[in-house]
Motif scaffolding. Structure first.
Motif, PDB file in Angstrom:
ATOM      1  N   THR A  37       0.804  -1.221   0.000  1.00 27.75           N
ATOM      2  CA  THR A  37       0.000   0.000   0.000  1.00 27.75           C
ATOM      3  C   THR A  37       0.837   1.271   0.000  1.00 27.75           C
ATOM      4  O   THR A  37       0.336   2.338  -0.308  1.00 27.75           O
ATOM      5  CB  THR A  37      -0.931   0.047   1.232  1.00 27.75           C
ATOM      6  N   ARG A  38       2.103   1.165   0.375  1.00 29.89           N
ATOM      7  CA  ARG A  38       2.974   2.342   0.419  1.00 29.89           C
ATOM      8  C   ARG A  38       4.413   1.914   0.231  1.00 29.89           C
ATOM      9  O   ARG A  38       4.901   1.035   0.951  1.00 29.89           O
ATOM     10  CB  ARG A  38       2.808   3.051   1.763  1.00 29.89           C
ATOM     11  N   LYS A  47       1.837  -2.671   3.985  1.00 21.26           N
ATOM     12  CA  LYS A  47       0.989  -3.577   3.213  1.00 21.26           C
ATOM     13  C   LYS A  47      -0.259  -3.976   3.982  1.00 21.26           C
ATOM     14  O   LYS A  47      -0.381  -3.706   5.173  1.00 21.26           O
ATOM     15  CB  LYS A  47       1.774  -4.817   2.798  1.00 21.26           C
ATOM     16  N   ALA A  68      -3.647  -4.083   8.389  1.00 21.04           N
ATOM     17  CA  ALA A  68      -2.540  -3.254   7.933  1.00 21.04           C
ATOM     18  C   ALA A  68      -1.264  -3.674   8.648  1.00 21.04           C
ATOM     19  O   ALA A  68      -1.289  -4.027   9.825  1.00 21.04           O
ATOM     20  CB  ALA A  68      -2.844  -1.779   8.211  1.00 21.04           C
TER      21      ALA A  68
END
Length: 162
Positions: A37-38, A47, A68
């Motif tokens: 996710t980043r 993630k 998360a």
């Protein structure tokens, strides 16, 4: 003073190793997948991780929980505190039978979310009136928990014979 610091550092590394070993070696669950996710320049990316697990006292029910996971250098070495965001879905995957007596609010899943104080938990309730199992995921902390939660229900239905 220097020696005490070295001993403390060794103990922290041992706790991180043992905590990671316990999470990896649990036979009752496994990572189904993950998505980044980043991007992090240093260390692992942030993630979302999806784990699957079976209810230990109710045969025929499987759950998946997504949560998360913080990356970066702190996340890579196990020092980051993950957020309280999580989602759960449980389904009947076979004939349902109770292995043992079940209690309302009984934990069925527990995962460390920070080095010492925060845990992600899943507890089970049995709504006898509706004949439904209810699973609730939430995070707790020694001092203060989070109101973020997710719920999934499994109606106990007859299972067709093959």
């Amino acid at each position: 003073m220097k020696r005490a610091g070295l001993i403390l550092g060794a103990l922290v590394l041992l706790l991180i190793f043992l905590g990671g070993w316990w999470l990896i070696s649990r036979p009752d669950r496994g990572t189904t997948g993950e998505v980044s996710t980043r991007f992090r320049l240093m260390g692992a990316n942030d993630k979302i991780v999806v784990d699957g697990f079976d209810d230990p006292k109710v045969k025929g029910v499987a759950c998946h929980i997504s949560r998360a996971q913080t990356g970066g250098i702190k996340g890579t070495i196990g020092l980051a505190e993950d957020t309280s965001d999580a989602s759960i879905a449980c389904r009947q995957i076979g004939p349902i039978s109770f292995v043992d007596e079940i209690e309302d609010g009984e934990p069925v899943f527990d995962e460390r979310r920070s080095l010492l104080f925060k845990h992600l938990q899943v507890v089970r309730f049995f709504d006898r009136t509706r004949n439904v199992l209810v699973y609730v995921s939430y995070s707790d902390r020694v001092i203060e928990g989070s109101p973020k939660n997710s719920i999934s229900t499994v109606p106990i239905m007859p299972w067709p014979n093959p």
